[in-house]
Design a protein around this motif. Structure first.
Motif, short mmCIF file in Angstrom:
data_model
loop_
_atom_site.label_atom_id
_atom_site.label_comp_id
_atom_site.label_asym_id
_atom_site.label_seq_id
_atom_site.Cartn_x
_atom_site.Cartn_y
_atom_site.Cartn_z
N SER A 86 0.83 -1.21 0.00
CA SER A 86 0.00 0.00 0.00
C SER A 86 0.87 1.25 0.00
CB SER A 86 -0.92 0.00 1.22
OG SER A 86 -1.79 -1.12 1.19
N LEU A 87 1.94 1.24 0.78
CA LEU A 87 2.82 2.40 0.84
C LEU A 87 3.47 2.67 -0.51
CD1 LEU A 87 4.29 4.62 2.37
CD2 LEU A 87 5.95 2.91 3.14
N LYS A 88 3.89 1.62 -1.19
CA LYS A 88 4.49 1.79 -2.51
C LYS A 88 3.51 2.44 -3.48
CE LYS A 88 6.16 -0.78 -6.50
NZ LYS A 88 6.36 -2.12 -7.11
N HIS A 89 2.26 1.99 -3.48
CA HIS A 89 1.27 2.57 -4.38
C HIS A 89 0.95 4.02 -4.00
CE1 HIS A 89 0.60 -1.70 -5.44
NE2 HIS A 89 0.21 -1.21 -6.59
N PHE A 90 0.95 4.33 -2.71
CA PHE A 90 0.73 5.71 -2.29
C PHE A 90 1.83 6.62 -2.82
CE2 PHE A 90 -1.66 4.05 1.67
CZ PHE A 90 -2.82 3.95 0.92
N LEU A 91 3.08 6.18 -2.72
CA LEU A 91 4.20 6.99 -3.21
C LEU A 91 4.15 7.13 -4.73
CD1 LEU A 91 7.13 5.65 -0.98
CD2 LEU A 91 5.74 7.70 -0.65
N LEU A 92 3.76 6.07 -5.42
CA LEU A 92 3.63 6.16 -6.88
C LEU A 92 2.54 7.16 -7.26
CD1 LEU A 92 3.98 2.42 -7.93
CD2 LEU A 92 5.58 4.26 -8.43
N ASN A 93 1.45 7.18 -6.50
CA ASN A 93 0.37 8.12 -6.79
C ASN A 93 0.82 9.56 -6.59
OD1 ASN A 93 -1.41 6.06 -7.41
ND2 ASN A 93 -2.23 5.92 -5.34
N ILE A 94 1.67 9.80 -5.59
CA ILE A 94 2.18 11.15 -5.39
C ILE A 94 3.07 11.56 -6.56
CG2 ILE A 94 3.68 12.56 -3.92
CD1 ILE A 94 2.65 11.07 -1.53
N CYS A 95 3.90 10.64 -7.02
CA CYS A 95 4.76 10.96 -8.17
C CYS A 95 3.93 11.26 -9.42
CB CYS A 95 5.71 9.80 -8.44
SG CYS A 95 6.96 9.54 -7.15
#
Length: 218
Positions: free
Chosen positions: A180-189
């Protein structure tokens, strides 16, 4: 002036916020290495080992961790690896929030756009709280695992089974949180893109200033 754009990803539109090159560069420099390190954790697999002794009370299979990207083979090592990945990430996200706030102050944003940028800041702050919760979860489960290991050293079958079940449950929970954290960071990028500066008007061709020499009459 900054604006919000809509981009189509498949059949679903995706909203993006435009920022200057400095903000976008900071996001990439801080978050992309974190995403790559999170991928190391997500590539870890828990594999069941074949039981060597038959007809024993220890009916739960033994597990070992395996990954081609790191050498951690037990949950203790995986917890330490996770904590090293999360260390400093809240401060980096807070730096992005401050940089985004400075960008908003430099631009005269409309009320509607201003609210969307403020919402993006709020989402990043919520992500900081999520990371802090993940850190506390790792510390708590690591402490609980030490207690399970001490009980399992007594050769008690029930204690060994409890340790294996605990490791399996914590591994799945940790994998889910990091995914989930990885997808959150990708969404911010993906949320921010560099603003397109207006093109300069084309210059009119300048007539040549050279004057042809006048022939001399004799």
């Amino acid at each position: 002036m900054a604006a919000i754009k809509m981009q189509a990803v498949g059949s679903k539109p995706r909203a993006t916020l435009t920022v200057n090159a400095d903000v976008r560069r900071l996001i990439g420099e801080l978050l992309v290495p974190r995403i790559e390190r999170l991928q190391k954790i997500l590539c870890t697999r828990m594999l069941a080992e074949p039981q060597q002794e038959a007809n024993t009370g220890d009916w739960w299979p033994d597990y070992s961790l395996y990954s081609q990207l790191h050498k951690m083979t037990d949950m203790h090592g995986l917890y330490y690896l996770t904590q090293s990945v999360l260390k400093g990430l809240p401060d980096e996200l807070q730096a992005i929030v401050c940089k985004l706030r400075d960008f908003m102050h430099q631009r005269e944003l409309k009320l509607q756009l201003h609210g969307r940028y403020r919402l993006a800041q709020s989402l990043i702050k919520d992500l900081i709280n999520y990371i802090n919760c993940c850190n506390r979860m790792c510390s708590k489960q690591l402490q609980q695992r030490r207690l399970h290991c001490e009980r399992a050293e007594s050769k008690d079958t029930q204690a060994r089974v409890c340790l294996k079940i605990f490791d399996e449950r914590c591994f799945l929970q940790l994998h889910k949180r990091m995914s989930s954290l990885k997808h959150f960071l990708l969404n911010i990028c993906d949320l921010f893109e560099v603003e397109q500066l207006p093109l300069l008007p084309a210059l009119e061709p300048v007539e040549s200033m050279l004057v042809e020499p006048t022939p001399i009459r004799t």
